[in-house]
Write an enzyme that holds these catalytic residues in place. Structure first.
Site, mmCIF file in Angstrom:
data_model
loop_
_atom_site.group_PDB
_atom_site.id
_atom_site.type_symbol
_atom_site.label_atom_id
_atom_site.label_comp_id
_atom_site.label_asym_id
_atom_site.label_seq_id
_atom_site.Cartn_x
_atom_site.Cartn_y
_atom_site.Cartn_z
ATOM 1 N N ASP A 168 46.073 46.709 43.013
ATOM 2 C CA ASP A 168 45.514 46.040 44.177
ATOM 3 C C ASP A 168 44.473 45.048 43.650
ATOM 4 O OD1 ASP A 168 44.679 45.531 46.864
ATOM 5 O OD2 ASP A 168 43.041 46.943 46.569
ATOM 6 N N ASP A 170 41.205 43.269 45.688
ATOM 7 C CA ASP A 170 39.837 43.530 46.130
ATOM 8 C C ASP A 170 39.465 45.004 46.002
ATOM 9 O OD1 ASP A 170 38.811 40.894 47.385
ATOM 10 O OD2 ASP A 170 40.824 41.109 48.209
#
Length: 463
Positions: A168, A170
């Site tokens: 992922d 953020d």
């Protein structure tokens, strides 16, 4: 009483992970056994004697027996050994396509597939050395304790088979809304993963259609690290970025030092092309999502506090400058959109025997987004494109609750649940150590094989 419990459970379920809660409940037994009532002598006399003599007296130890702390470690290990056996039984059932008949499925109905065995007992010993879990008398094993044990076990289990690692963006590689910093310790760790022969991909919700410069800006520090790494182009070109959950794929091009867009015809399977090329259905889904989010904002009195941002394949609720939305508010947006879109597709498409359009409605931490597509599809496409399987793929992310966008990847591969980039660095440090040992063993085996064949050739020459 029953109805109130049901309502409360329903409103809290999206904040919990059933398997972690199950392990937490089992670990309460050794915690309670370790937390025995103290007598006055324990609290005062023994403490005074200990202070005066300068020696420590093992608490609740029997004559000639091990200290209570050691016995408690054994209790925790016994429980986690039992969980290991439940996982092994579960995997045996899933190999026979009888997943729902396993004992673990009975105890944790929402449990999914396991792609590797998890050595929980050994992982507990390592995490206990860091967290003093077994020695604690007032703080029971927490969500984070169990999460750390599961992460440790998963990294250990996949270290010998991993070929693809996905991240992922953020709060996994960089702070929410920030860019990848050049001085981040994750730069060198990702370079080392590429050096060890892994494919590395960032699977992010950020959707910039065909816009490589936008992704390069977000990943500027990492790409600068690639250019100065000295790695051969073959290694660097094993790095990918998949944006919009599963909609826009880019590959690092070593000759130019930039990301290059890959046409969907190269990697998208037919099952994805059916909905991905249906602009009318996608527009319809985004229209419904927009009306739901706007209605939700009105009902919560937030029309002046938030804005609705619509993109090519996504729509989001973004707080205005100076506004902070609580986690509960963000979850309300996400769950409302999930329910409305699921009900719409069930009524319109599934009844007509048409394939629904996959989507993901999730709490992004400071905003809420509804994306067309999801990370499950993204990871599965990468696996097919790169030739890897579930037990060779690891996804690292921070959104594994039901209002997150990483949770769907559990259906496709092994996962590690982190909460910030610092935890990601810890995970990758351990993974790199495992890869170093694996490569060292491979070199030893190759050397022995080469020496053996050389001896055979010498013997044959003497004959």
């Amino acid at each position: 009483m029953t109805s109130l419990y049901s309502i409360n459970y329903h409103t809290r379920a999206h904040k919990r992970d059933a398997f972690i809660e199950f392990i937490k409940s089992l670990c309460l037994t050794p915690f309670v056994l370790h937390t025995r009532p103290s007598t006055a002598d324990d609290e005062y006399s023994v403490a005074d004697n200990r202070t005066k003599s300068g020696t420590a007296v093992p608490r609740n130890s029997d004559a000639g027996g091990p200290p209570e702390g050691d016995r408690n470690v054994e209790r925790y290990c016994e429980i986690l050994q039992c969980v290991e056996e439940l996982i092994a039984d579960h995997m045996s059932h899933q190999d026979q396509d009888l997943l729902e008949l396993s004992r673990l499925s009975t105890l944790v109905p929402s449990i999914g597939r396991f792609f590797t065995f998890l050595p929980l007992k050994a992982s507990f010993m390592r995490q206990d050395a860091k967290r003093s879990i077994a020695a604690r008398r007032f703080v029971p094993p927490s969500f984070n304790d169990v999460r750390a044990i599961l992460n440790d076990a998963q990294v250990t289990a996949i270290g010998s088979t991993i070929k693809l690692i996905t991240f992922d963006g953020d709060m996994t590689l960089y702070a929410d809304g920030a860019d990848f910093a050049r001085d981040s310790q994750l730069v060198l760790l990702i370079v080392e993963l590429l050096q060890h022969g892994l494919h590395v991909a960032i699977v992010t919700a950020a959707g910039y259609p065909r816009d490589a410069p936008r992704y390069e800006k977000r990943l500027s520090g990492l790409l600068d690290g690639f250019r100065g790494s000295g790695l051969p182009g073959e290694a660097l070109e094993r790095f990918y970025v998949l944006g919009g959950e599963c909609n826009y794929l880019f590959r690092y091009e070593s000759a130019s030092g930039h990301l290059r867009y890959i046409d969907p015809e190269v990697y998208q399977p037919e099952s994805v092309k059916k909905w991905s090329n249906n602009a009318g259905r996608i527009t319809e889904m985004l229209d419904i999502a927009q009306s739901t989010l706007e209605q939700c904002a009105r009902e919560m009195g937030l029309e002046a506090a938030v804005g609705v941002l619509r993109k090519d394949r996504a729509i989001g609720v973004v707080p205005n400058e100076g506004t902070h939305l609580t986690r509960e508010t963000l979850d309300e947006f996400a769950l409302s959109a999930q329910r409305r879109l699921n009900n719409f597709q069930r009524a319109q498409y599934i009844r007509a025997s048409e394939e629904p359009v996959p989507f993901c409605a999730f709490n992004g931490g400071s905003d809420v987004w509804v994306d067309i597509g999801n990370k499950l599809i993204g990871v599965q496409m990468l696996q097919e494109f790169l030739g890897t399987t579930g037990n060779q793929t690891l996804h690292v992310g921070d959104q594994f609750l039901s209002t997150g966008n990483d949770i769907s990847t559990r259906t496709a591969c092994c996962t590690v649940w982190i909460t910030n980039p610092e935890e990601t660095a810890e995970v990758l440090t351990e993974l790199c150590k495992l890869l170093q040992r694996k490569n060292k063993r491979s070199r030893v085996v190759d050397d022995e094989a080469e020496n053996g064949s050389g001896s055979k050739r010498a013997v044959a020459g003497n004959k």
